[in-house]
Design an enzyme around this catalytic site. Structure first.
Site, PDB file in Angstrom:
ATOM      1  CB  CYS A  70      -7.134 -22.233  47.994  1.00 34.36           C
ATOM      2  SG  CYS A  70      -5.197 -21.352  48.437  1.00 34.36           S
ATOM      3  CG  HIS A  74      -4.732 -22.983  43.778  1.00 35.56           C
ATOM      4  ND1 HIS A  74      -6.267 -22.454  44.484  1.00 35.56           N
ATOM      5  CD2 HIS A  74      -5.450 -23.958  42.829  1.00 35.56           C
ATOM      6  CE1 HIS A  74      -6.859 -23.603  44.002  1.00 35.56           C
ATOM      7  NE2 HIS A  74      -6.258 -24.420  43.375  1.00 35.56           N
ATOM      8  CG  ASP A  83      -7.990 -27.222  42.397  1.00 37.24           C
ATOM      9  OD1 ASP A  83      -8.442 -26.367  43.588  1.00 37.24           O
ATOM     10  OD2 ASP A  83      -7.213 -27.495  41.978  1.00 37.24           O
TER      11      ASP A  83
END
Length: 282
Positions: free
Chosen positions: A20, A126, A141
């Protein structure tokens, strides 16, 4: 400063393993500029500089060996989470600054986030970015199938919701790259990047929401502000699930960033031993 990037086409990366941080940096830049190996190299460089400072401190008697030294990296975890310092250094290559939103000098952005061009958000391993492209805001995202459009009204409410849920938010400032060579998904420089028109992104989000609508409503009871956001406040269990999805390449990248740790530890230990012997002789 945000201007039209790639003719308004959106660059999005879908979650791959637990990369991520890579996805976040690339969507800030709107192109596949960094790989996991690039960020691991940045982490290794930061670790080396930090250990050098420690070595110098031990040599001058500033602190003892055991005060700060650890063989583990302080900039990338074995699970693949990179520190904010790594993201900052990566974006500095493009003359971009990363500033905490809660800093006093960031008050204008707190009052009117629409004045900014990009935000980075972090919670429980994250990372994701919120970015303005061609005058419109999107949530990039990597847990979403496509960038999710955010109205100007919702942007402020969304950031407030994230802050209330414990997310750390950073502003990205500077002159963003305007062009990145685009390729088809089959020719992309990585397997998780994709170029989408705003219309394609909206269609994918709507299709995903319609398919998953019932499960989303059952699993999340929080009210939406003005549109559905499947991952507004990820639970710790959800984040851990994604963090556990490691692959061999990522493990190799992290291992490479930590290769110098043992050697540095041996050198630091030798310096500390020498210092102790000198003190005994006195």
């Amino acid at each position: 400063m945000e201007r039209t990037s790639n003719g308004g086409i959106l660059y999005h990366e879908v979650q791959e393993s637990n990369l991520c941080a890579v996805h976040c940096v690339n969507t800030v830049l709107q192109g596949p500029f960094f790989s996991e190996f690039d960020l691991a190299a940045v982490a290794a460089d930061l670790d080396g500089k930090e250990r050098q400072v420690m070595l110098e401190g031990v040599a001058t008697g500033g602190f003892s060996v055991g005060d700060f030294f650890s063989e583990e990296s302080h900039n990338v975890s074995l699970g693949g989470d990179f520190s904010i310092q790594v993201l900052q250094k990566a974006l500095e290559v493009w003359d971009l600054q990363v500033i905490p939103l809660n800093r006093p000098d960031a008050e204008p952005a707190q009052i009117d986030p629409e004045l900014e061009s990009a935000f980075i958000c972090h919670l429980h391993d994250h990372w994701f970015c919120i970015r303005k492209v061609n005058g419109e805001w999107y949530n990039f995202d990597s847990l979403l199938a496509a960038p999710q459009h955010l109205s100007k009204f919702y942007l402020s409410a969304f950031l407030d919701s994230l802050k209330g849920s414990g997310w750390s938010i950073f502003i990205v400032k500077g002159n963003f790259p305007q062009e990145c060579p685009m390729s088809s998904s089959s020719e992309a420089s990585n397997s998780f990047g994709q170029w989408l028109s705003p219309e394609d992104a909206e269609r994918i989000i709507k299709n995903t929401s319609s398919v998953q609508g019932s499960s989303v409503s059952n699993n999340r009871s929080n009210d939406n502000v003005d549109q559905q956001r499947p991952n507004q406040a990820l639970s710790l269990e959800e984040v851990r699930t994604f963090s556990e999805m490691e692959d061999d390449d990522l493990k190799a990248a992290i291992a490479a960033s930590l290769l110098d740790a043992s050697a540095a530890g041996a050198n630091l230990g030798a310096v500390g031993t020498s210092q102790k012997e000198t003190e005994k002789q006195k």
